[in-house]
Design a protein around this motif. Sequence first.
Motif, PDB file in Angstrom:
ATOM      1  N   LYS A   6       0.834  -1.200   0.000  1.00 43.91           N
ATOM      2  CA  LYS A   6       0.000   0.000   0.000  1.00 43.91           C
ATOM      3  C   LYS A   6       0.873   1.256   0.000  1.00 43.91           C
ATOM      4  CE  LYS A   6      -3.986  -2.132   2.046  1.00 43.91           C
ATOM      5  NZ  LYS A   6      -4.980  -2.040   1.022  1.00 43.91           N
ATOM      6  N   LEU A   7       0.656   2.098  -1.009  1.00 40.02           N
ATOM      7  CA  LEU A   7       1.398   3.348  -1.139  1.00 40.02           C
ATOM      8  C   LEU A   7       0.759   4.427  -0.266  1.00 40.02           C
ATOM      9  CD1 LEU A   7       1.765   3.382  -5.010  1.00 40.02           C
ATOM     10  CD2 LEU A   7       3.613   3.115  -3.379  1.00 40.02           C
ATOM     11  N   LYS A   8       1.580   5.117   0.515  1.00 34.84           N
ATOM     12  CA  LYS A   8       1.054   6.225   1.304  1.00 34.84           C
ATOM     13  C   LYS A   8       1.240   7.552   0.572  1.00 34.84           C
ATOM     14  CE  LYS A   8       5.237   6.510   4.117  1.00 34.84           C
ATOM     15  NZ  LYS A   8       5.758   6.437   5.468  1.00 34.84           N
ATOM     16  N   ALA A   9       1.941   7.537  -0.551  1.00 35.31           N
ATOM     17  CA  ALA A   9       2.144   8.714  -1.394  1.00 35.31           C
ATOM     18  C   ALA A   9       1.795   8.323  -2.835  1.00 35.31           C
ATOM     19  CB  ALA A   9       3.593   9.181  -1.300  1.00 35.31           C
ATOM     20  N   GLU A  10       1.962   9.243  -3.749  1.00 35.49           N
ATOM     21  CA  GLU A  10       1.639   8.971  -5.156  1.00 35.49           C
ATOM     22  C   GLU A  10       2.521   7.864  -5.729  1.00 35.49           C
ATOM     23  OE1 GLU A  10       1.567  11.223  -9.483  1.00 35.49           O
ATOM     24  OE2 GLU A  10       2.073  12.376  -7.702  1.00 35.49           O
ATOM     25  N   TYR A  11       3.785   7.836  -5.323  1.00 37.35           N
ATOM     26  CA  TYR A  11       4.714   6.817  -5.818  1.00 37.35           C
ATOM     27  C   TYR A  11       5.787   6.560  -4.781  1.00 37.35           C
ATOM     28  CZ  TYR A  11       8.054  10.559  -6.767  1.00 37.35           C
ATOM     29  OH  TYR A  11       8.921  11.606  -6.626  1.00 37.35           O
ATOM     30  N   ILE A  12       6.558   5.502  -5.021  1.00 32.38           N
ATOM     31  CA  ILE A  12       7.734   5.176  -4.217  1.00 32.38           C
ATOM     32  C   ILE A  12       8.806   4.744  -5.207  1.00 32.38           C
ATOM     33  CG2 ILE A  12       7.052   2.770  -3.861  1.00 32.38           C
ATOM     34  CD1 ILE A  12       8.253   2.978  -1.018  1.00 32.38           C
ATOM     35  N   THR A  13      10.057   5.051  -4.922  1.00 31.51           N
ATOM     36  CA  THR A  13      11.116   4.610  -5.835  1.00 31.51           C
ATOM     37  C   THR A  13      11.424   3.135  -5.569  1.00 31.51           C
ATOM     38  OG1 THR A  13      12.946   5.202  -4.374  1.00 31.51           O
ATOM     39  CG2 THR A  13      12.170   6.916  -5.922  1.00 31.51           C
ATOM     40  N   LEU A  14      12.004   2.496  -6.557  1.00 28.01           N
ATOM     41  CA  LEU A  14      12.334   1.083  -6.427  1.00 28.01           C
ATOM     42  C   LEU A  14      13.296   0.857  -5.264  1.00 28.01           C
ATOM     43  CD1 LEU A  14      12.075  -1.806  -7.413  1.00 28.01           C
ATOM     44  CD2 LEU A  14      13.795  -1.297  -9.173  1.00 28.01           C
ATOM     45  N   GLY A  15      14.282   1.718  -5.094  1.00 28.21           N
ATOM     46  CA  GLY A  15      15.212   1.595  -3.973  1.00 28.21           C
ATOM     47  C   GLY A  15      14.505   1.695  -2.628  1.00 28.21           C
ATOM     48  N   GLN A  16      13.570   2.646  -2.501  1.00 26.63           N
ATOM     49  CA  GLN A  16      12.801   2.790  -1.266  1.00 26.63           C
ATOM     50  C   GLN A  16      11.922   1.564  -1.037  1.00 26.63           C
ATOM     51  OE1 GLN A  16      10.860   6.429  -2.400  1.00 26.63           O
ATOM     52  NE2 GLN A  16      12.110   7.658  -0.999  1.00 26.63           N
ATOM     53  N   PHE A  17      11.327   1.059  -2.115  1.00 25.96           N
ATOM     54  CA  PHE A  17      10.476  -0.125  -2.021  1.00 25.96           C
ATOM     55  C   PHE A  17      11.263  -1.324  -1.496  1.00 25.96           C
ATOM     56  CE2 PHE A  17       9.178  -4.090  -4.075  1.00 25.96           C
ATOM     57  CZ  PHE A  17       7.903  -4.235  -3.546  1.00 25.96           C
ATOM     58  N   PRO A  62      12.323 -12.672  -8.195  1.00 27.06           N
ATOM     59  CA  PRO A  62      12.472 -14.116  -7.997  1.00 27.06           C
ATOM     60  C   PRO A  62      13.022 -14.423  -6.607  1.00 27.06           C
ATOM     61  CG  PRO A  62      13.241 -13.493 -10.165  1.00 27.06           C
ATOM     62  CD  PRO A  62      12.967 -12.215  -9.407  1.00 27.06           C
ATOM     63  N   GLU A  63      12.483 -15.436  -5.979  1.00 26.54           N
ATOM     64  CA  GLU A  63      12.850 -15.900  -4.648  1.00 26.54           C
ATOM     65  C   GLU A  63      12.419 -14.952  -3.528  1.00 26.54           C
ATOM     66  OE1 GLU A  63      16.700 -17.641  -4.180  1.00 26.54           O
ATOM     67  OE2 GLU A  63      16.802 -18.202  -6.283  1.00 26.54           O
ATOM     68  N   GLU A  64      11.792 -13.820  -3.864  1.00 28.80           N
ATOM     69  CA  GLU A  64      11.275 -12.895  -2.841  1.00 28.80           C
ATOM     70  C   GLU A  64       9.759 -12.791  -2.932  1.00 28.80           C
ATOM     71  OE1 GLU A  64      12.904 -11.549  -0.366  1.00 28.80           O
ATOM     72  OE2 GLU A  64      14.916 -12.060  -1.039  1.00 28.80           O
ATOM     73  N   GLY A  65       9.226 -12.742  -4.151  1.00 29.36           N
ATOM     74  CA  GLY A  65       7.783 -12.673  -4.318  1.00 29.36           C
ATOM     75  C   GLY A  65       7.344 -11.717  -5.400  1.00 29.36           C
ATOM     76  N   THR A  66       6.035 -11.621  -5.544  1.00 30.68           N
ATOM     77  CA  THR A  66       5.398 -10.709  -6.484  1.00 30.68           C
ATOM     78  C   THR A  66       4.587  -9.715  -5.669  1.00 30.68           C
ATOM     79  OG1 THR A  66       5.273 -12.443  -8.160  1.00 30.68           O
ATOM     80  CG2 THR A  66       3.810 -10.548  -8.447  1.00 30.68           C
ATOM     81  N   PHE A  67       4.757  -8.447  -5.967  1.00 35.37           N
ATOM     82  CA  PHE A  67       4.119  -7.387  -5.200  1.00 35.37           C
ATOM     83  C   PHE A  67       3.253  -6.537  -6.114  1.00 35.37           C
ATOM     84  CE2 PHE A  67       8.134  -8.557  -3.350  1.00 35.37           C
ATOM     85  CZ  PHE A  67       7.864  -8.657  -1.995  1.00 35.37           C
ATOM     86  N   PHE A  68       2.039  -6.230  -5.660  1.00 39.34           N
ATOM     87  CA  PHE A  68       1.119  -5.377  -6.390  1.00 39.34           C
ATOM     88  C   PHE A  68       1.010  -4.051  -5.650  1.00 39.34           C
ATOM     89  CE2 PHE A  68      -0.090  -9.710  -7.384  1.00 39.34           C
ATOM     90  CZ  PHE A  68      -0.111  -9.671  -8.763  1.00 39.34           C
ATOM     91  N   MET A  69       1.284  -2.966  -6.359  1.00 36.39           N
ATOM     92  CA  MET A  69       1.239  -1.643  -5.754  1.00 36.39           C
ATOM     93  C   MET A  69      -0.208  -1.173  -5.710  1.00 36.39           C
ATOM     94  SD  MET A  69       4.435  -1.496  -5.364  1.00 36.39           S
ATOM     95  CE  MET A  69       4.759   0.123  -4.768  1.00 36.39           C
ATOM     96  N   GLU A  70      -0.656  -0.735  -4.523  1.00 35.22           N
ATOM     97  CA  GLU A  70      -2.015  -0.232  -4.345  1.00 35.22           C
ATOM     98  C   GLU A  70      -1.978   1.116  -3.651  1.00 35.22           C
ATOM     99  OE1 GLU A  70      -4.409  -2.950  -2.133  1.00 35.22           O
ATOM    100  OE2 GLU A  70      -4.724  -4.248  -3.868  1.00 35.22           O
ATOM    101  N   LYS A  71      -2.866   1.998  -4.057  1.00 35.32           N
ATOM    102  CA  LYS A  71      -3.006   3.291  -3.396  1.00 35.32           C
ATOM    103  C   LYS A  71      -3.729   3.074  -2.077  1.00 35.32           C
ATOM    104  CE  LYS A  71      -2.889   7.835  -3.420  1.00 35.32           C
ATOM    105  NZ  LYS A  71      -1.666   8.518  -3.140  1.00 35.32           N
ATOM    106  N   MET A  72      -3.227   3.658  -1.014  1.00 34.09           N
ATOM    107  CA  MET A  72      -3.868   3.529   0.283  1.00 34.09           C
ATOM    108  C   MET A  72      -5.154   4.355   0.273  1.00 34.09           C
ATOM    109  SD  MET A  72      -2.163   3.901   3.992  1.00 34.09           S
ATOM    110  CE  MET A  72      -2.202   5.645   4.167  1.00 34.09           C
ATOM    111  N   THR A  73      -6.237   3.771   0.736  1.00 29.21           N
ATOM    112  CA  THR A  73      -7.518   4.467   0.759  1.00 29.21           C
ATOM    113  C   THR A  73      -7.628   5.345   1.988  1.00 29.21           C
ATOM    114  OG1 THR A  73      -8.589   2.640   1.914  1.00 29.21           O
ATOM    115  CG2 THR A  73      -8.631   2.585  -0.499  1.00 29.21           C
ATOM    116  N   ASP A  74      -8.565   6.279   1.963  1.00 28.82           N
ATOM    117  CA  ASP A  74      -8.781   7.186   3.094  1.00 28.82           C
ATOM    118  C   ASP A  74      -9.204   6.447   4.348  1.00 28.82           C
ATOM    119  OD1 ASP A  74      -8.126   9.355   1.551  1.00 28.82           O
ATOM    120  OD2 ASP A  74     -10.199   9.753   0.953  1.00 28.82           O
ATOM    121  N   GLU A  75      -9.861   5.295   4.182  1.00 29.77           N
ATOM    122  CA  GLU A  75     -10.331   4.531   5.328  1.00 29.77           C
ATOM    123  C   GLU A  75      -9.205   3.800   6.059  1.00 29.77           C
ATOM    124  OE1 GLU A  75     -11.942   3.459   2.120  1.00 29.77           O
ATOM    125  OE2 GLU A  75     -12.917   5.386   2.334  1.00 29.77           O
TER     126      GLU A  75
END
Length: 85
Positions: A6-17, A62-75
Amino acid sequence: MKEKFKLKAEYITLGQFLKETMIISSGGMAKWYLRENAVFVDGELETRRGRKLYAGMMIEIPEEGTFFMEKMTDESSEDQLNEIN
């Protein structure tokens, strides 16, 4: 393993991720990690630590997983910031 990030901002860089998901322990390791390991963003090999990741993108490590980026909702509550489900 498929996970949501879940993204708390508009984007995150790959290094930060990589740091937020605890794949690396510091941002300085990102360049080395991307040189030594395959990371795919939307199916394409990515080597730039500054690559911006937006909601709707898929990151495969590979060997870590697959991640789907989602925008964090107001709730979402404070403890769900950048939560990995």
